[in-house]
Scaffold this active site. Sequence first.
Site, mmCIF file in Angstrom:
data_model
loop_
_atom_site.group_PDB
_atom_site.id
_atom_site.type_symbol
_atom_site.label_atom_id
_atom_site.label_comp_id
_atom_site.label_asym_id
_atom_site.label_seq_id
_atom_site.Cartn_x
_atom_site.Cartn_y
_atom_site.Cartn_z
ATOM 1 N N GLY A 13 0.824 -1.208 0.000
ATOM 2 C CA GLY A 13 0.000 0.000 0.000
ATOM 3 C C GLY A 13 0.855 1.253 0.000
ATOM 4 N N ARG A 74 1.335 -4.987 -5.896
ATOM 5 C CA ARG A 74 1.293 -6.231 -5.128
ATOM 6 C C ARG A 74 1.714 -7.306 -6.121
ATOM 7 N NH1 ARG A 74 -2.696 -3.178 -2.039
ATOM 8 N NH2 ARG A 74 -1.743 -3.096 0.015
ATOM 9 N N ASP A 105 3.726 -4.438 6.476
ATOM 10 C CA ASP A 105 3.921 -5.762 7.021
ATOM 11 C C ASP A 105 4.189 -6.826 5.929
ATOM 12 O OD1 ASP A 105 3.561 -7.238 9.613
ATOM 13 O OD2 ASP A 105 2.137 -8.338 8.366
ATOM 14 N N THR A 128 3.665 2.738 5.833
ATOM 15 C CA THR A 128 2.239 2.375 5.832
ATOM 16 C C THR A 128 1.473 3.384 6.664
ATOM 17 O OG1 THR A 128 0.603 0.822 6.738
ATOM 18 C CG2 THR A 128 2.792 0.689 7.673
ATOM 19 N N ASP A 130 -1.046 2.708 8.315
ATOM 20 C CA ASP A 130 -1.732 2.000 9.415
ATOM 21 C C ASP A 130 -1.005 2.077 10.763
ATOM 22 O OD1 ASP A 130 -3.470 1.258 7.458
ATOM 23 O OD2 ASP A 130 -2.643 -0.742 7.192
ATOM 24 N N ASP A 132 1.008 -0.021 11.962
ATOM 25 C CA ASP A 132 0.833 -1.323 12.616
ATOM 26 C C ASP A 132 2.108 -2.172 12.645
ATOM 27 O OD1 ASP A 132 0.925 -1.752 9.911
ATOM 28 O OD2 ASP A 132 -0.732 -3.179 9.864
ATOM 29 N N ARG A 174 -6.704 -1.672 8.673
ATOM 30 C CA ARG A 174 -6.683 -3.149 8.605
ATOM 31 C C ARG A 174 -6.988 -3.761 9.950
ATOM 32 N NH1 ARG A 174 -1.732 -4.892 4.819
ATOM 33 N NH2 ARG A 174 -0.860 -3.147 5.950
HETATM 34 P P1 ADP Z 1 1.978 -4.140 2.673
HETATM 35 O O1 ADP Z 1 3.448 -4.138 2.491
HETATM 36 O O2 ADP Z 1 1.383 -2.774 2.534
HETATM 37 O O3 ADP Z 1 1.550 -4.863 3.928
HETATM 38 P P2 ADP Z 1 1.034 -6.433 1.074
HETATM 39 O O4 ADP Z 1 0.583 -7.226 2.244
HETATM 40 O O5 ADP Z 1 0.121 -6.381 -0.099
HETATM 41 O O6 ADP Z 1 1.335 -4.919 1.415
HETATM 42 O O7 ADP Z 1 2.436 -7.034 0.591
HETATM 43 C C1 ADP Z 1 3.134 -6.464 -0.510
HETATM 44 C C2 ADP Z 1 3.865 -7.525 -1.285
HETATM 45 O O8 ADP Z 1 4.843 -8.177 -0.467
HETATM 46 C C3 ADP Z 1 3.003 -8.672 -1.805
HETATM 47 O O9 ADP Z 1 2.292 -8.348 -2.981
HETATM 48 C C4 ADP Z 1 4.055 -9.740 -2.064
HETATM 49 O O10 ADP Z 1 4.715 -9.527 -3.291
HETATM 50 C C5 ADP Z 1 5.049 -9.504 -0.918
HETATM 51 N N1 ADP Z 1 4.789 -10.461 0.154
HETATM 52 C C6 ADP Z 1 3.850 -10.399 1.135
HETATM 53 N N2 ADP Z 1 3.891 -11.491 1.935
HETATM 54 C C7 ADP Z 1 4.870 -12.286 1.428
HETATM 55 C C8 ADP Z 1 5.416 -13.571 1.800
HETATM 56 N N3 ADP Z 1 4.934 -14.272 2.825
HETATM 57 N N4 ADP Z 1 6.432 -14.058 1.045
HETATM 58 C C9 ADP Z 1 6.923 -13.370 0.000
HETATM 59 N N5 ADP Z 1 6.444 -12.172 -0.391
HETATM 60 C C10 ADP Z 1 5.447 -11.642 0.296
#
Ligand code: ADP
Length: 325
Positions: A13, A74, A105, A128, A130, A132, A174
């Site tokens: 995000g 993403r 996260d 982020t 958030d 969090d 979230r």
């Molecule tokens: P944020 O960083 O805002 O929490 P996301 O949860 O959408 O956003 O995570 C962003 C990107 O990080 C995902 O689209 C993916 O490419 C990568 N990612 C998230 N979790 C994993 C994981 N367990 N293993 C590998 N890559 C991950």
Amino acid sequence: MEIKTIGILTSGGDAPGMNAAIRSVTRSAIFSGFKVKGIYRGYRGLIDDEVADFKTQNVSNIIQQGGTILKTARCKEFTTEEGRKRAFEVMRKHEIDALVVVGGDGSLTGARQFASEFDVPIVGLPGTIDNDLYGTDHTIGYDTALNTIMWCVDRIRDTASSHERLFFIEVMGRNAGFLALNGAIASGAEAAIIPEISTEVDQLAELIQNGFRKSKNSSIVLVAESPVTGGAMGLAERVRNEYPQYDTRVTILGHLQRGGSPTAQDRILASRMGAAAVDALLEGQRNIMIGDRNDEIVYVPFNKAIKNDKPIDRELLKTLKRLSI
Ligand code: ADP
């Protein structure tokens, strides 16, 4: 291994202040003699080879801009071993020795996974709205989002009080109530419904009823978007069913909260953290997130930042309750 080139990407995000972080990492790295590569669209761009040389001019005139000039995405493929292998090959091709990942996260979870499989020093910056992430008092973007929420609620209050209405305003977060709780305090709202604390409709109605009885003619409740709270729509529906005497309305602030020029606080935080990321790499640190605790820069191991839930300050809840009479 000597680091010569640092790659930077923004992922997940978007958050206001990410550009200030990109600028700070780029300029601090160049100042210390590193080369910098900007990687577009987060992990997606790393896999698809969207990499550009970054000079100081690439980050001119961006500190005041919301969003991220590097774009964000993403990327499902990065959650597979094959995707990460491809990402590593692209890094090798561009001779990128270390990565700075700005994200939430999920992005830092991806970074930790990547670093566990390949010999890549990675430093994360908490980006982020958030707030969090454990181990840092503030995340980049949080303060701006909080101010935006306050700005929006101030405006809704004008119409709420004119029409004597009960407003449920949904904010992002979230599974964290930081925006809702602090937004409620900053805007003088009557209550915050957050995922960390269960609130029954009865409790909420009682609080609002008390307010109305004591000459308040409108009420504002901030609701954190979360399956736990049921969101503003769900909550308003339940209150409407049980207390049809209230004229209830719902506003979902949605993506408004993500945009806008970052506040001074977010720009300064991002600038400090970006410089600290480069310092950390110079010191030979890896697989850590930069955090701020009591206004000091700290290094938080990925494992801690991701695995732990950051607690909300329960005193704030009490304060909100006291101030809503
Ligand atoms: P944020 O960083 O805002 O929490 P996301 O949860 O959408 O956003 O995570 C962003 C990107 O990080 C995902 O689209 C993916 O490419 C990568 N990612 C998230 N979790 C994993 C994981 N367990 N293993 C590998 N890559 C991950």
